[in-house]
Design a protein around this motif. Sequence first.
Motif, PDB file in Angstrom:
ATOM      1  N   ARG A   3      38.645 -35.769 -16.962  1.00 24.03           N
ATOM      2  CA  ARG A   3      38.955 -36.062 -15.559  1.00 24.03           C
ATOM      3  C   ARG A   3      39.735 -34.930 -14.900  1.00 24.03           C
ATOM      4  O   ARG A   3      39.738 -34.797 -13.671  1.00 24.03           O
ATOM      5  N   HIS A   8      38.405 -32.903 -12.192  1.00 24.19           N
ATOM      6  CA  HIS A   8      38.200 -33.546 -10.897  1.00 24.19           C
ATOM      7  C   HIS A   8      39.520 -34.095 -10.371  1.00 24.19           C
ATOM      8  O   HIS A   8      39.646 -35.267 -10.025  1.00 24.19           O
ATOM      9  N   ASN A  55      37.468 -37.819  -2.863  1.00 28.28           N
ATOM     10  CA  ASN A  55      36.406 -37.394  -3.782  1.00 28.28           C
ATOM     11  C   ASN A  55      36.005 -35.947  -3.536  1.00 28.28           C
ATOM     12  O   ASN A  55      35.747 -35.191  -4.483  1.00 28.28           O
ATOM     13  N   ARG A  79      38.593 -33.675  -4.883  1.00 33.18           N
ATOM     14  CA  ARG A  79      38.610 -33.690  -6.350  1.00 33.18           C
ATOM     15  C   ARG A  79      37.363 -33.062  -6.954  1.00 33.18           C
ATOM     16  O   ARG A  79      37.245 -32.987  -8.174  1.00 33.18           O
ATOM     17  N   TRP A 119      34.063 -34.011  -6.670  1.00 32.82           N
ATOM     18  CA  TRP A 119      32.905 -34.825  -7.017  1.00 32.82           C
ATOM     19  C   TRP A 119      31.779 -34.545  -6.037  1.00 32.82           C
ATOM     20  O   TRP A 119      31.999 -34.464  -4.829  1.00 32.82           O
ATOM     21  N   GLU A 120      30.559 -34.392  -6.552  1.00 29.61           N
ATOM     22  CA  GLU A 120      29.429 -34.141  -5.668  1.00 29.61           C
ATOM     23  C   GLU A 120      29.103 -35.360  -4.825  1.00 29.61           C
ATOM     24  O   GLU A 120      28.583 -35.229  -3.709  1.00 29.61           O
ATOM     25  N   SER A 121      29.383 -36.548  -5.334  1.00 26.65           N
ATOM     26  CA  SER A 121      29.117 -37.767  -4.590  1.00 26.65           C
ATOM     27  C   SER A 121      30.045 -38.856  -5.096  1.00 26.65           C
ATOM     28  O   SER A 121      30.539 -38.797  -6.227  1.00 26.65           O
ATOM     29  N   ASP A 138      28.895 -40.259  -8.432  1.00 24.49           N
ATOM     30  CA  ASP A 138      29.279 -39.525  -9.636  1.00 24.49           C
ATOM     31  C   ASP A 138      30.663 -39.950 -10.116  1.00 24.49           C
ATOM     32  O   ASP A 138      30.892 -40.109 -11.319  1.00 24.49           O
ATOM     33  N   ALA A 139      31.570 -40.157  -9.167  1.00 22.08           N
ATOM     34  CA  ALA A 139      32.910 -40.623  -9.536  1.00 22.08           C
ATOM     35  C   ALA A 139      32.848 -42.016 -10.149  1.00 22.08           C
ATOM     36  O   ALA A 139      33.556 -42.317 -11.123  1.00 22.08           O
ATOM     37  N   PHE A 167      31.459 -41.850 -13.738  1.00 20.11           N
ATOM     38  CA  PHE A 167      32.468 -41.337 -14.661  1.00 20.11           C
ATOM     39  C   PHE A 167      33.490 -42.417 -14.995  1.00 20.11           C
ATOM     40  O   PHE A 167      33.836 -42.625 -16.162  1.00 20.11           O
TER      41      PHE A 167
END
Length: 614
Positions: free
Chosen positions: A156, A159, A254, A257, A259-261, A264-265, A268
């Motif tokens: 993590r 991100h 997001n 951090r 994240w592409e989307s 995705d978060a 994860f």
Amino acid sequence: MTAVDNSPAADELPRWSVADIHESFQARSFADAMDRCGADMSRLEALFEEHGIRATEPRPVTAADGRAADAVITAVNQLRDHADLTSAYILATTTTDSYNEQAEGLLGEFDMIDVRQRPLTARLAAWMSSLGVDALAAVSDQVAEHQGPLDKLARRAAHQMAESEEGLYADLVSTGSSAWDQLHGVVTSQLAVPVSMPDGMQTMPMAAVRGLATHADPTVRKAAYDAEMAIWPTVAPVCAAAMNAVKGEANVVNRRRGWESPLDASLFSNSVSRATFDAMQQAITDSLVDMRGWMRSKARLLGHNGALPWYDLVAPLPLGAPTVSWDDGVQIVRNAFASYGGGLDGLVDRALDEKWIDAGPRAGKQGGAFCMPLTADRSLVFLNWSGSFDSAQTTAHELGHAYHNTQLAHRTPMQRDLPMALAETASIFCETLVVEEGLQRLQGNDRLALLDVDLQGTTQVVVDIRSRFLFETEVFARRQRRTLGVSELIKLMQEAQADAYGDGLLQSTAHPYMWAVKPHYYGSHFYNWPYTYGLLFGLGLFAQYQQDPERFKAHYDDALSRAGMNSAEELAGVFGFDVTDQAFWTASLDVVRTRIASYNELAKSVVPRDVSPV
């Protein structure tokens, strides 16, 4: 205004009790517990500073690093044990009585303390990433015991915002998304809804109105639906403001951090890979035609010509017993759990005897159902019993969570922090026990009625959740550019429902305010798809249980206890499943297709109820 309905039947249903934890919010023990939360948090912050727990340059680990890790992980677990109990005690009141302003204030006070843990978690993630979890495990017993959760935490770190930014966000969240979530819960739980019942106008809480969707009388179901359509516009602007605030905040965080989307978060946080998610989604898309066919079949039995109206999605069939008493529903669950045995046998009676369950809808009580751990292996089970077969299944589902909690009790808080997709494992399994126990002994119309309840639940988890996923995806995308008004949110919900339900649903009756109804949109992000994962994974587990019950039982409880320590793929591997393969998900959906085929065959002998055209 007509008085809010608090029927004797609702008052007679079980209510949970947490009086053994603290006598009241005025008790000295509760004041001490709140003080300890703050003091423990301050001590943890000081411990992080003492040992320099934050991002650092990679270097060889030392024995001192091992001692630091031992001290910090032990302190984190001790803090969370106490804080989680204090939080659950407050939530036991706020979720059942939103009129209690003291409880709402105490929850806000607790949240102000609890958010201070967020930047510390980010610092621990960065420290673990800098030094390496494997290397630290060689010098720290605590790291070795928590390697799974710490591996995820270290990943993590890629991100996360800078330490100061994570700290600022933690300070602001209680006045941002958390406050908007709380506002949504208070406003919607306090809705007093006038409903034109056959015996006259009644005003009742929204949770009770939504429970009328399973009423045996079609005029009552339609009246409840009409009442919803009339009342939701009165609070829709508030809900829209909350939606914009919550999703807007998530987009900003997001993005910062990395994240592409937002999806995705979510993947994860649920320990599910994109490959697994995509395989599941493709299998779901392929199954929609079968689900829609079932809806049209049910519509015929209810006397509709064509598609199924929204207000009849969870309606009981006009055959067999129209309602299920609380005592009968409990017995259904008790018998199903006894058929499995083990720790499940006796769980229902324990939950009743120890007052784990709050069963009935009432003014100020939130809608829906959930289970939260309280202390040791004891849970709190929240229901809105509506007197239907579906209510019995929901009771089994939530008690399944309670059983999962009994298997997690010996784990530390860090080890039992479950991703939602894996948290649904035991609940779906227990729900399936109830269905299968009934299917084995019921024939004719009784069997058809049970299949109907099961398939309407499956449709909610597969089809409706598909609509929620589509809706939330589009909301996130548009919120990147602007705020969304009530009319736009309505339009997006209608489009998502049309895409998911297709010709199975009479689209002119679709529910345009489901984005206001569901609290999940406000308290988390992409809360929906893990339920589908849980259902289909649970069906796969049950199939294995049927093939070899004793072998399954030999490792089921241990696997449940490890759900916070393994990825979805690792947990599936314990049972010999490859969840990255679409074939696994298709096989689970084939169980549903078999039930649909059985339903359709039994339905041929039923004369449809004659209803007036919509």
